[in-house]
Scaffold this active site. Structure first.
Site, PDB file in Angstrom:
ATOM      1  N   ASP A   2       0.851  -1.195   0.000  1.00 54.92           N
ATOM      2  CA  ASP A   2       0.000   0.000   0.000  1.00 54.92           C
ATOM      3  C   ASP A   2       0.884   1.241   0.000  1.00 54.92           C
ATOM      4  N   LYS A   3       0.461   2.242  -0.755  1.00 47.85           N
ATOM      5  CA  LYS A   3       1.204   3.511  -0.817  1.00 47.85           C
ATOM      6  C   LYS A   3       0.925   4.398   0.398  1.00 47.85           C
ATOM      7  N   LEU A  21      -6.612  -4.572  -4.936  1.00 44.67           N
ATOM      8  CA  LEU A  21      -7.628  -3.585  -4.552  1.00 44.67           C
ATOM      9  C   LEU A  21      -7.123  -2.151  -4.634  1.00 44.67           C
ATOM     10  N   THR A  78     -15.619  -2.548  -9.707  1.00 41.25           N
ATOM     11  CA  THR A  78     -16.831  -1.898  -9.215  1.00 41.25           C
ATOM     12  C   THR A  78     -17.987  -2.031 -10.194  1.00 41.25           C
ATOM     13  N   ASP A  79     -19.204  -1.946  -9.668  1.00 36.01           N
ATOM     14  CA  ASP A  79     -20.391  -1.964 -10.549  1.00 36.01           C
ATOM     15  C   ASP A  79     -20.500  -0.685 -11.382  1.00 36.01           C
ATOM     16  N   GLU A  80     -19.733   0.366 -10.999  1.00 40.89           N
ATOM     17  CA  GLU A  80     -19.872   1.647 -11.710  1.00 40.89           C
ATOM     18  C   GLU A  80     -19.416   1.567 -13.163  1.00 40.89           C
ATOM     19  N   TYR A  86     -13.471   8.191 -12.418  1.00 40.55           N
ATOM     20  CA  TYR A  86     -13.209   7.007 -11.592  1.00 40.55           C
ATOM     21  C   TYR A  86     -13.662   5.742 -12.312  1.00 40.55           C
ATOM     22  N   LYS A 135     -11.529   2.491 -13.815  1.00 35.06           N
ATOM     23  CA  LYS A 135     -11.740   1.098 -13.382  1.00 35.06           C
ATOM     24  C   LYS A 135     -12.135   0.232 -14.585  1.00 35.06           C
ATOM     25  N   TYR A 137     -26.613  15.322  -2.125  1.00 32.36           N
ATOM     26  CA  TYR A 137     -26.457  15.838  -3.489  1.00 32.36           C
ATOM     27  C   TYR A 137     -27.793  15.824  -4.236  1.00 32.36           C
ATOM     28  N   ASP A 194     -25.682  19.180  -7.133  1.00 34.49           N
ATOM     29  CA  ASP A 194     -25.504  17.763  -7.478  1.00 34.49           C
ATOM     30  C   ASP A 194     -24.072  17.488  -7.947  1.00 34.49           C
ATOM     31  N   ARG A 195     -23.649  16.250  -7.796  1.00 31.93           N
ATOM     32  CA  ARG A 195     -22.367  15.775  -8.355  1.00 31.93           C
ATOM     33  C   ARG A 195     -22.478  15.828  -9.889  1.00 31.93           C
TER      34      ARG A 195
HETATM   35  P1  NAD Z   1      -9.916   2.968  -0.312  1.00 31.48           P
HETATM   36  O1  NAD Z   1      -9.789   4.262  -1.025  1.00 31.48           O
HETATM   37  O2  NAD Z   1     -10.455   2.929   1.073  1.00 31.48           O
HETATM   38  O3  NAD Z   1      -8.481   2.263  -0.260  1.00 31.48           O
HETATM   39  C1  NAD Z   1      -7.601   2.268  -1.335  1.00 31.48           C
HETATM   40  C2  NAD Z   1      -6.238   1.841  -0.822  1.00 31.48           C
HETATM   41  O4  NAD Z   1      -5.339   1.831  -1.954  1.00 31.48           O
HETATM   42  C3  NAD Z   1      -5.626   2.806   0.203  1.00 31.48           C
HETATM   43  O5  NAD Z   1      -5.086   2.094   1.287  1.00 31.48           O
HETATM   44  C4  NAD Z   1      -4.547   3.532  -0.575  1.00 31.48           C
HETATM   45  O6  NAD Z   1      -3.452   3.955   0.231  1.00 31.48           O
HETATM   46  C5  NAD Z   1      -4.131   2.467  -1.583  1.00 31.48           C
HETATM   47  N1  NAD Z   1      -3.532   3.050  -2.790  1.00 31.48           N
HETATM   48  C6  NAD Z   1      -4.010   4.085  -3.536  1.00 31.48           C
HETATM   49  N2  NAD Z   1      -3.167   4.362  -4.535  1.00 31.48           N
HETATM   50  C7  NAD Z   1      -2.128   3.486  -4.448  1.00 31.48           C
HETATM   51  C8  NAD Z   1      -0.956   3.265  -5.214  1.00 31.48           C
HETATM   52  N3  NAD Z   1      -0.666   4.031  -6.267  1.00 31.48           N
HETATM   53  N4  NAD Z   1      -0.124   2.266  -4.841  1.00 31.48           N
HETATM   54  C9  NAD Z   1      -0.417   1.489  -3.775  1.00 31.48           C
HETATM   55  N5  NAD Z   1      -1.512   1.667  -2.995  1.00 31.48           N
HETATM   56  C10 NAD Z   1      -2.363   2.649  -3.333  1.00 31.48           C
HETATM   57  O7  NAD Z   1     -10.751   2.024  -1.288  1.00 31.48           O
HETATM   58  P2  NAD Z   1     -11.841   0.910  -0.935  1.00 31.48           P
HETATM   59  O8  NAD Z   1     -13.162   1.556  -0.802  1.00 31.48           O
HETATM   60  O9  NAD Z   1     -11.328   0.038   0.130  1.00 31.48           O
HETATM   61  O10 NAD Z   1     -11.856   0.121  -2.335  1.00 31.48           O
HETATM   62  C11 NAD Z   1     -10.913  -0.901  -2.591  1.00 31.48           C
HETATM   63  C12 NAD Z   1     -11.129  -1.431  -3.990  1.00 31.48           C
HETATM   64  O11 NAD Z   1     -12.453  -1.926  -4.132  1.00 31.48           O
HETATM   65  C13 NAD Z   1     -10.950  -0.377  -5.080  1.00 31.48           C
HETATM   66  O12 NAD Z   1     -10.294  -0.980  -6.167  1.00 31.48           O
HETATM   67  C14 NAD Z   1     -12.368   0.016  -5.455  1.00 31.48           C
HETATM   68  O13 NAD Z   1     -12.439   0.419  -6.808  1.00 31.48           O
HETATM   69  C15 NAD Z   1     -13.100  -1.287  -5.224  1.00 31.48           C
HETATM   70  N6  NAD Z   1     -14.516  -1.154  -4.837  1.00 31.48           N
HETATM   71  C16 NAD Z   1     -14.885  -0.354  -3.802  1.00 31.48           C
HETATM   72  C17 NAD Z   1     -16.230  -0.287  -3.429  1.00 31.48           C
HETATM   73  C18 NAD Z   1     -16.695   0.575  -2.274  1.00 31.48           C
HETATM   74  O14 NAD Z   1     -17.894   0.717  -2.073  1.00 31.48           O
HETATM   75  N7  NAD Z   1     -15.807   1.150  -1.460  1.00 31.48           N
HETATM   76  C19 NAD Z   1     -17.184  -1.034  -4.132  1.00 31.48           C
HETATM   77  C20 NAD Z   1     -16.759  -1.827  -5.199  1.00 31.48           C
HETATM   78  C21 NAD Z   1     -15.420  -1.889  -5.534  1.00 31.48           C
HETATM   79  O1  DAU Z   2     -20.788   1.339  -6.530  1.00 34.65           O
HETATM   80  C1  DAU Z   2     -19.512   1.061  -6.014  1.00 34.65           C
HETATM   81  C2  DAU Z   2     -18.796   2.351  -5.735  1.00 34.65           C
HETATM   82  O2  DAU Z   2     -19.411   2.924  -4.590  1.00 34.65           O
HETATM   83  C3  DAU Z   2     -17.300   2.170  -5.497  1.00 34.65           C
HETATM   84  O3  DAU Z   2     -16.705   1.684  -6.677  1.00 34.65           O
HETATM   85  C4  DAU Z   2     -16.645   3.503  -5.107  1.00 34.65           C
HETATM   86  O4  DAU Z   2     -15.279   3.300  -4.796  1.00 34.65           O
HETATM   87  C5  DAU Z   2     -17.362   4.041  -3.884  1.00 34.65           C
HETATM   88  O5  DAU Z   2     -16.834   5.305  -3.549  1.00 34.65           O
HETATM   89  C6  DAU Z   2     -18.875   4.145  -4.136  1.00 34.65           C
HETATM   90  O6  DAU Z   2     -19.168   5.194  -5.096  1.00 34.65           O
HETATM   91  P1  DAU Z   2     -20.388   6.206  -4.880  1.00 34.65           P
HETATM   92  O7  DAU Z   2     -20.118   7.440  -5.640  1.00 34.65           O
HETATM   93  O8  DAU Z   2     -21.685   5.530  -5.092  1.00 34.65           O
HETATM   94  O9  DAU Z   2     -20.231   6.437  -3.277  1.00 34.65           O
HETATM   95  P2  DAU Z   2     -20.321   7.758  -2.369  1.00 34.65           P
HETATM   96  O10 DAU Z   2     -20.286   7.299  -0.953  1.00 34.65           O
HETATM   97  O11 DAU Z   2     -19.370   8.807  -2.801  1.00 34.65           O
HETATM   98  O12 DAU Z   2     -21.782   8.286  -2.698  1.00 34.65           O
HETATM   99  C7  DAU Z   2     -22.941   7.461  -2.504  1.00 34.65           C
HETATM  100  C8  DAU Z   2     -24.153   8.260  -2.970  1.00 34.65           C
HETATM  101  O13 DAU Z   2     -24.372   9.351  -2.063  1.00 34.65           O
HETATM  102  C9  DAU Z   2     -23.991   8.888  -4.336  1.00 34.65           C
HETATM  103  O14 DAU Z   2     -25.236   8.871  -5.009  1.00 34.65           O
HETATM  104  C10 DAU Z   2     -23.581  10.326  -4.045  1.00 34.65           C
HETATM  105  C11 DAU Z   2     -24.297  10.616  -2.724  1.00 34.65           C
HETATM  106  N1  DAU Z   2     -23.601  11.544  -1.793  1.00 34.65           N
HETATM  107  C12 DAU Z   2     -22.297  11.280  -1.489  1.00 34.65           C
HETATM  108  C13 DAU Z   2     -21.621  12.094  -0.612  1.00 34.65           C
HETATM  109  C14 DAU Z   2     -20.178  11.814  -0.272  1.00 34.65           C
HETATM  110  C15 DAU Z   2     -24.277  12.605  -1.222  1.00 34.65           C
HETATM  111  O15 DAU Z   2     -25.477  12.808  -1.495  1.00 34.65           O
HETATM  112  N2  DAU Z   2     -23.609  13.400  -0.346  1.00 34.65           N
HETATM  113  C16 DAU Z   2     -22.301  13.198  -0.020  1.00 34.65           C
HETATM  114  O16 DAU Z   2     -21.747  13.985   0.791  1.00 34.65           O
END
Ligand code: NAD
Ligand code: DAU
Length: 353
Positions: A38-39, A86, A135-137, A160, A164, A217, A290-291
């Site tokens: 991890d970085k 990841l 991710t599903d995105e 993003y 991915k 948002y 909104d985003r």
């Molecule tokens: P996160 O942002 O919490 O963690 C990412 C980690 O990657 C961090 O520890 C960061 O230091 C490390 N990292 C970033 N850039 C790096 C680099 N250049 N070299 C080495 N390490 C690096 O992310 P998360 O929410 O735990 O997601 C993990 C994975 O799962 C991601 O690939 C994300 O796309 C995927 N994912 C996340 C979700 C979600 O809801 N969080 C859903 C589906 C898929």
């Molecule tokens: O679907 C999987 C993805 O889910 C992962 O791949 C991403 O890493 C993870 O960040 C997440 O993406 P989203 O954009 O869906 O998650 P986020 O928590 O940023 O936002 C969830 C929803 O809430 C989205 O519709 C935007 C909205 N939102 C988010 C924030 C941070 C708000 O309304 N207010 C906020 O402050």
């Protein structure tokens, strides 16, 4: 699979999902040697891994997946036989602000890992696996109906999700072109302990706790499918060990909610847990701009992983959300530490200007 003495590389293991995965793998598979690379960007927090950092089968490697020489060196040194990838820039709002970083980490970083794994395995693919966590995105945005399936065409709409999607394509290309043993999963929104409070759920809980405004948002009607993080980890365990090579598995919570309904639920649980009067936290809700390009709805058809690997989400949403709120309320010190410093500047920029 014979696990004895196998070196497994997990990237991004100091992040939210990665830290839950690393803890499970270190505890459940003492025969593996788990290397967490991890970085430590703003999202990486080694404190999350305190419970296993002394374990004999665990090693932390600080490094950047964008640095091809570094990646090659660690493959040469440790001869990893499995990779669970990841590491990524994961926050959509940040990708809107700085897309290049997402291309570097998510695309080039993934390609560096693929190149080094291919070189290290040199055509001897028996017992090897490169598991790419996505991710599903990548599938884009749904209307009122429909579900993402594994054969849904890719249609990423944020920097993003575009990064991915690109990384997924490279992983598949290595399977088709070189015969690399790969597997991919595309998961919906995760929630649970240890999530960085820039994401919706921990951000809302933190703000409720501190009686700050709750930025929703747009009109709050965008829909996400929420999965408790341990359920994602159990799916990853199955996919890594039993997933079919070259295949993709969608993972979802079967738990679609409009953002505003989720925020109301979090407010109500917090009011109960904090013994505040009913509806007091809901008053903090503020609808904000909104985003850009905000995806409308995500929803997953997780039929394939159920049929092939017998996986289903095990955590009931009512239980998962309450457990999550309780964890953040009981870990105020953790929240305070991660919300200091750089994160505050980011928060300032996105919400206070
Ligand atoms: P996160 O942002 O919490 O963690 C990412 C980690 O990657 C961090 O520890 C960061 O230091 C490390 N990292 C970033 N850039 C790096 C680099 N250049 N070299 C080495 N390490 C690096 O992310 P998360 O929410 O735990 O997601 C993990 C994975 O799962 C991601 O690939 C994300 O796309 C995927 N994912 C996340 C979700 C979600 O809801 N969080 C859903 C589906 C898929
Ligand atoms: O679907 C999987 C993805 O889910 C992962 O791949 C991403 O890493 C993870 O960040 C997440 O993406 P989203 O954009 O869906 O998650 P986020 O928590 O940023 O936002 C969830 C929803 O809430 C989205 O519709 C935007 C909205 N939102 C988010 C924030 C941070 C708000 O309304 N207010 C906020 O402050």
């Amino acid at each position: 699979m014979n696990r004895k003495g196998k070196n497994i590389l997990i990237t991004g293991g100091a992040g939210f999902i990665g830290s839950h995965l690393v803890m499970m793998m270190v505890n459940k598979y003492p025969d593996y040697r788990i290397f967490n690379l991890d970085k430590l960007t703003y999202a990486g927090n080694l404190e999350n891994l305190r419970s296993i950092e002394e374990s004999p089968n665990y090693t932390f490697l600080k490094g950047d997946i964008v640095n091809a020489d570094f990646i090659q060196n660690i493959f040469d040194q440790y001869l990893f036989e499995g990779v669970i990838h990841l590491a990524a820039e994961s926050h959509v709002d940040r990708s809107i602000d700085s897309p290049n970083e997402f291309a570097m980490t998510n695309v080039i970083g993934t390609l560096n890992l693929l190149n080094s794994a291919r070189k290290c395995w040199a055509g001897k693919f028996e017992g090897k696996m490169f598991y790419h966590v996505s991710t599903d995105e990548v599938y884009g945005s749904l209307g009122e109906t429909g579900l993402f399936r594994e054969d849904t065409p890719y249609d990423p709409r944020s920097p993003y999700s575009a990064s991915k999607a690109s990384s997924d394509h490279f992983v598949r290309a290595f399977f088709h072109t070189y015969g690399m043993p790969v597997v991919i999963s595309n998961c919906s929104n995760n929630y649970g302990p240890l999530q960085f409070p820039e994401k919706l759920i921990p951000l809302m809980i933190n703000n409720i706790l501190k009686e700050k405004s709750l930025p929703v948002y747009g009109d709050g009607t965008n829909v996400r499918d929420w999965l408790y993080v341990s359920d994602h980890v159990s799916a990853m365990d199955l996919i890594f060990h039993k997933g079919r090579k070259g295949e993709t598995y969608n993972i979802g919570g079967n738990n679609e909610m409009k953002n505003i309904d989720l925020v109301h639920l979090l407010c109500d649980i917090c009011d109960e847990e904090l013994s505040r009067s009913a509806n007091s936290s809901r008053k903090l809700i503020t609808f904000v701009k909104d985003r850009p390009g905000h995806d409308r709805r995500y929803a997953i058809d997780a039929g394939k992983i159920k049929r092939e690997l017998g996986w289903e989400p095990g955590t009931l949403p009512e239980k998962g959300f309450r457990k999550t709120v309780q964890w953040y309320l009981n870990n105020g010190e953790w929240l305070n530490r991660v919300t200091s410093g750089a994160y505050q500047q980011y928060y300032q920029k996105f919400y206070l200007t």
